[in-house]
Write a protein that holds these residues in place. Structure first.
Motif, PDB file in Angstrom:
ATOM      1  N   VAL A 103      61.153  -0.862 -30.124  1.00  0.00           N
ATOM      2  CA  VAL A 103      62.836  -0.860 -29.705  1.00  0.00           C
ATOM      3  C   VAL A 103      63.259  -2.421 -29.477  1.00  0.00           C
ATOM      4  O   VAL A 103      62.817  -3.218 -28.752  1.00  0.00           O
ATOM      5  N   PRO A 104      64.321  -2.574 -30.037  1.00  0.00           N
ATOM      6  CA  PRO A 104      65.124  -3.830 -29.892  1.00  0.00           C
ATOM      7  C   PRO A 104      65.582  -4.195 -28.710  1.00  0.00           C
ATOM      8  O   PRO A 104      66.002  -3.046 -28.244  1.00  0.00           O
ATOM      9  N   ASN A 105      65.643  -5.189 -28.092  1.00  0.00           N
ATOM     10  CA  ASN A 105      66.326  -5.809 -26.673  1.00  0.00           C
ATOM     11  C   ASN A 105      65.880  -4.764 -25.869  1.00  0.00           C
ATOM     12  O   ASN A 105      66.797  -3.991 -25.313  1.00  0.00           O
ATOM     13  N   PRO A 106      64.475  -4.476 -25.455  1.00  0.00           N
ATOM     14  CA  PRO A 106      64.184  -3.443 -24.739  1.00  0.00           C
ATOM     15  C   PRO A 106      64.740  -3.684 -23.292  1.00  0.00           C
ATOM     16  O   PRO A 106      64.980  -2.499 -22.446  1.00  0.00           O
ATOM     17  N   GLY A 107      65.006  -4.790 -22.667  1.00  0.00           N
ATOM     18  CA  GLY A 107      65.640  -5.083 -21.441  1.00  0.00           C
ATOM     19  C   GLY A 107      66.912  -4.467 -21.469  1.00  0.00           C
ATOM     20  O   GLY A 107      67.537  -3.836 -20.485  1.00  0.00           O
ATOM     21  N   GLY A 108      67.792  -4.813 -22.565  1.00  0.00           N
ATOM     22  CA  GLY A 108      69.141  -4.163 -22.636  1.00  0.00           C
ATOM     23  C   GLY A 108      69.097  -2.602 -22.730  1.00  0.00           C
ATOM     24  O   GLY A 108      70.035  -1.918 -22.309  1.00  0.00           O
ATOM     25  N   TYR A 109      68.012  -2.148 -23.120  1.00  0.00           N
ATOM     26  CA  TYR A 109      68.131  -0.738 -23.569  1.00  0.00           C
ATOM     27  C   TYR A 109      67.774  -0.207 -22.219  1.00  0.00           C
ATOM     28  O   TYR A 109      68.431   0.831 -21.898  1.00  0.00           O
ATOM     29  N   LEU A 110      67.023  -0.491 -21.247  1.00  0.00           N
ATOM     30  CA  LEU A 110      66.565  -0.135 -20.104  1.00  0.00           C
ATOM     31  C   LEU A 110      67.699  -0.372 -18.863  1.00  0.00           C
ATOM     32  O   LEU A 110      67.720   0.213 -17.823  1.00  0.00           O
ATOM     33  N   SER A 111      68.596  -1.193 -19.199  1.00  0.00           N
ATOM     34  CA  SER A 111      69.726  -1.841 -18.280  1.00  0.00           C
ATOM     35  C   SER A 111      70.466  -0.818 -17.620  1.00  0.00           C
ATOM     36  O   SER A 111      70.150  -0.529 -16.028  1.00  0.00           O
ATOM     37  N   ALA A 112      71.055  -0.022 -18.269  1.00  0.00           N
ATOM     38  CA  ALA A 112      72.040   1.172 -17.534  1.00  0.00           C
ATOM     39  C   ALA A 112      70.785   2.280 -16.678  1.00  0.00           C
ATOM     40  O   ALA A 112      71.333   2.617 -15.704  1.00  0.00           O
ATOM     41  N   LEU A 113      69.701   2.734 -17.342  1.00  0.00           N
ATOM     42  CA  LEU A 113      68.961   3.493 -16.833  1.00  0.00           C
ATOM     43  C   LEU A 113      68.306   2.903 -15.407  1.00  0.00           C
ATOM     44  O   LEU A 113      68.360   3.782 -14.391  1.00  0.00           O
ATOM     45  N   VAL A 114      68.067   1.637 -15.368  1.00  0.00           N
ATOM     46  CA  VAL A 114      67.329   1.211 -14.238  1.00  0.00           C
ATOM     47  C   VAL A 114      68.608   1.223 -13.134  1.00  0.00           C
ATOM     48  O   VAL A 114      68.240   1.356 -11.903  1.00  0.00           O
ATOM     49  N   GLN A 115      69.510   0.487 -13.505  1.00  0.00           N
ATOM     50  CA  GLN A 115      70.475   0.327 -12.421  1.00  0.00           C
ATOM     51  C   GLN A 115      71.100   1.726 -12.030  1.00  0.00           C
ATOM     52  O   GLN A 115      71.305   1.746 -10.857  1.00  0.00           O
ATOM     53  N   SER A 116      71.198   2.721 -12.814  1.00  0.00           N
ATOM     54  CA  SER A 116      71.658   4.247 -12.308  1.00  0.00           C
ATOM     55  C   SER A 116      70.539   4.831 -11.584  1.00  0.00           C
ATOM     56  O   SER A 116      70.887   5.329 -10.406  1.00  0.00           O
ATOM     57  N   THR A 117      69.395   4.527 -11.890  1.00  0.00           N
ATOM     58  CA  THR A 117      68.308   5.124 -10.937  1.00  0.00           C
ATOM     59  C   THR A 117      68.171   4.553  -9.649  1.00  0.00           C
ATOM     60  O   THR A 117      68.008   5.096  -8.763  1.00  0.00           O
ATOM     61  N   VAL A 118      68.212   3.119  -9.755  1.00  0.00           N
ATOM     62  CA  VAL A 118      68.232   2.438  -8.430  1.00  0.00           C
ATOM     63  C   VAL A 118      69.176   2.454  -7.364  1.00  0.00           C
ATOM     64  O   VAL A 118      69.236   3.105  -6.409  1.00  0.00           O
ATOM     65  N   GLU A 119      70.660   2.932  -7.972  1.00  0.00           N
ATOM     66  CA  GLU A 119      71.629   3.149  -7.150  1.00  0.00           C
ATOM     67  C   GLU A 119      71.674   4.684  -6.622  1.00  0.00           C
ATOM     68  O   GLU A 119      71.860   4.831  -5.330  1.00  0.00           O
ATOM     69  N   ARG A 120      70.813   5.450  -7.668  1.00  0.00           N
ATOM     70  CA  ARG A 120      70.749   6.946  -6.728  1.00  0.00           C
ATOM     71  C   ARG A 120      69.701   6.779  -5.749  1.00  0.00           C
ATOM     72  O   ARG A 120      69.915   7.565  -4.655  1.00  0.00           O
ATOM     73  N   ALA A 121      68.569   6.088  -5.829  1.00  0.00           N
ATOM     74  CA  ALA A 121      67.626   6.003  -4.961  1.00  0.00           C
ATOM     75  C   ALA A 121      68.180   5.292  -3.656  1.00  0.00           C
ATOM     76  O   ALA A 121      67.761   5.843  -2.595  1.00  0.00           O
ATOM     77  N   LEU A 122      68.840   4.366  -3.903  1.00  0.00           N
ATOM     78  CA  LEU A 122      69.596   3.904  -2.504  1.00  0.00           C
ATOM     79  C   LEU A 122      70.510   4.744  -2.073  1.00  0.00           C
ATOM     80  O   LEU A 122      70.350   4.707  -0.566  1.00  0.00           O
ATOM     81  N   ARG A 123      71.179   5.470  -2.804  1.00  0.00           N
ATOM     82  CA  ARG A 123      72.130   6.772  -1.947  1.00  0.00           C
ATOM     83  C   ARG A 123      71.239   7.548  -1.407  1.00  0.00           C
ATOM     84  O   ARG A 123      71.737   7.987  -0.238  1.00  0.00           O
ATOM     85  N   ASP A 124      70.116   8.052  -1.992  1.00  0.00           N
ATOM     86  CA  ASP A 124      69.226   8.955  -1.396  1.00  0.00           C
ATOM     87  C   ASP A 124      68.641   8.435  -0.062  1.00  0.00           C
ATOM     88  O   ASP A 124      68.587   9.230   0.867  1.00  0.00           O
ATOM     89  N   ALA A 125      68.360   7.154  -0.046  1.00  0.00           N
ATOM     90  CA  ALA A 125      67.822   6.376   1.153  1.00  0.00           C
ATOM     91  C   ALA A 125      68.778   6.476   2.211  1.00  0.00           C
ATOM     92  O   ALA A 125      68.240   6.371   3.414  1.00  0.00           O
ATOM     93  N   SER A 126      70.150   6.314   1.844  1.00  0.00           N
ATOM     94  CA  SER A 126      70.931   6.094   2.647  1.00  0.00           C
ATOM     95  C   SER A 126      71.623   7.454   3.376  1.00  0.00           C
ATOM     96  O   SER A 126      72.175   7.202   4.506  1.00  0.00           O
ATOM     97  N   ASP A 127      71.372   8.475   2.876  1.00  0.00           N
ATOM     98  CA  ASP A 127      71.878   9.828   3.304  1.00  0.00           C
ATOM     99  C   ASP A 127      71.167  10.055   4.397  1.00  0.00           C
ATOM    100  O   ASP A 127      70.024  10.007   4.807  1.00  0.00           O
ATOM    101  N   PRO A 128      71.940  10.853   5.580  1.00  0.00           N
ATOM    102  CA  PRO A 128      71.269  10.951   6.790  1.00  0.00           C
ATOM    103  C   PRO A 128      70.223  12.247   6.462  1.00  0.00           C
ATOM    104  O   PRO A 128      70.263  13.017   5.508  1.00  0.00           O
ATOM    105  N   PRO A 129      69.086  12.455   7.289  1.00  0.00           N
ATOM    106  CA  PRO A 129      68.189  13.191   7.101  1.00  0.00           C
ATOM    107  C   PRO A 129      68.772  14.479   7.301  1.00  0.00           C
ATOM    108  O   PRO A 129      69.383  14.754   8.192  1.00  0.00           O
ATOM    109  N   PRO A 130      68.128  15.430   6.479  1.00  0.00           N
ATOM    110  CA  PRO A 130      68.632  17.035   6.644  1.00  0.00           C
ATOM    111  C   PRO A 130      68.317  17.449   8.203  1.00  0.00           C
ATOM    112  O   PRO A 130      67.143  17.155   8.730  1.00  0.00           O
TER     113      PRO A 130
END
Length: 234
Positions: free
Chosen positions: A205-232
């Protein structure tokens, strides 16, 4: 120290540590209207001078003697010896602000300075520094852990805001746990991304860092949102 700087709110700021952190902190505070009086030599003086052009390069003792606020941004294991060494040389001044950026230390490590009348502050901006002007934008989106004596906590908080960060108070006793959390995130992210890019590179896979960039950022943002949500509610 200069009374004029005190009256108009501007401080003469000296930077001890010219690695990735110190020059950026100096540039952020300079952008808030303060004046950088000097910086010590570091691991990459060319990079430091690009972030803080035309700032005198001085030894640590001269930086301290010229400054109303001293920012110490040195490796964790060097901080205690540096603070006590300057104290033994009579460098710290009455009423001088002394701020370090180490995540694991609170203000206790600054006791030798405080015993000579300096005001100890611990402010750790929670970003990964590159040592370039790009960090200034990251500071604007980040938080900073702040530890200080109660009477001067507003000063530490105000300096964090002037760096561009939102201050969060962390108790002295909690600094070690705070540093563990910060280190765990940084190390885990570097390790996992390193492993994944290596595997993608192995399969062509060429430029593997670039390939993963959007995936990593969106996954991290989702995890951070989940961590910030109040507990059920149960």
């Amino acid at each position: 120290m200069t009374d004029g700087l005190r009256r108009d709110g501007r401080l003469g700021i000296g930077i001890i540590g010219a690695g990735r952190v110190g020059p950026v902190i100096g540039a952020a505070l300079a952008g808030a209207g303060h004046a950088v009086t000097g910086i010590t030599r570091g691991s990459d003086d060319e990079r430091a001078s690009a972030v803080l052009p035309d700032v005198p390069v001085l030894d640590a003792l001269d930086v301290v003697r010229r400054s109303e606020l001293v920012v110490i941004a040195v490796p964790h294991d060097q901080l205690p010896g540096l603070v006590s060494g300057i104290a033994e040389l009579g460098g710290w001044q009455m009423g001088q602000l002394v701020l370090h950026t180490d995540p694991a230390h609170g203000i206790e490590v600054l006791r030798p300075a405080a015993e000579r009348g300096a005001i100890p502050l611990a402010v750790h901006p929670a970003i990964t520094f590159t040592g370039t002007s790009m960090d200034l934008r990251q500071l604007q989106a980040g938080y900073a852990a702040v530890t200080a004596p109660p009477a001067v906590l507003p000063i530490a908080q105000a300096l964090a805001v002037e760096m561009g960060c939102e201050p969060v108070v962390v108790a002295e006793a909690d600094r070690e746990a705070y540093a563990d959390a910060i280190d765990a995130v940084a190390e885990f992210a570097r390790s996992i991304i390193g492993q994944s890019t290596a595997r993608l590179r192995d399969i062509g896979v060429p430029n593997p860092g670039g390939y993963l960039s959007a995936l990593v950022q969106s996954t991290v943002e989702r995890a951070l949102r989940d961590a910030s949500d109040p507990p059920p509610l149960l």
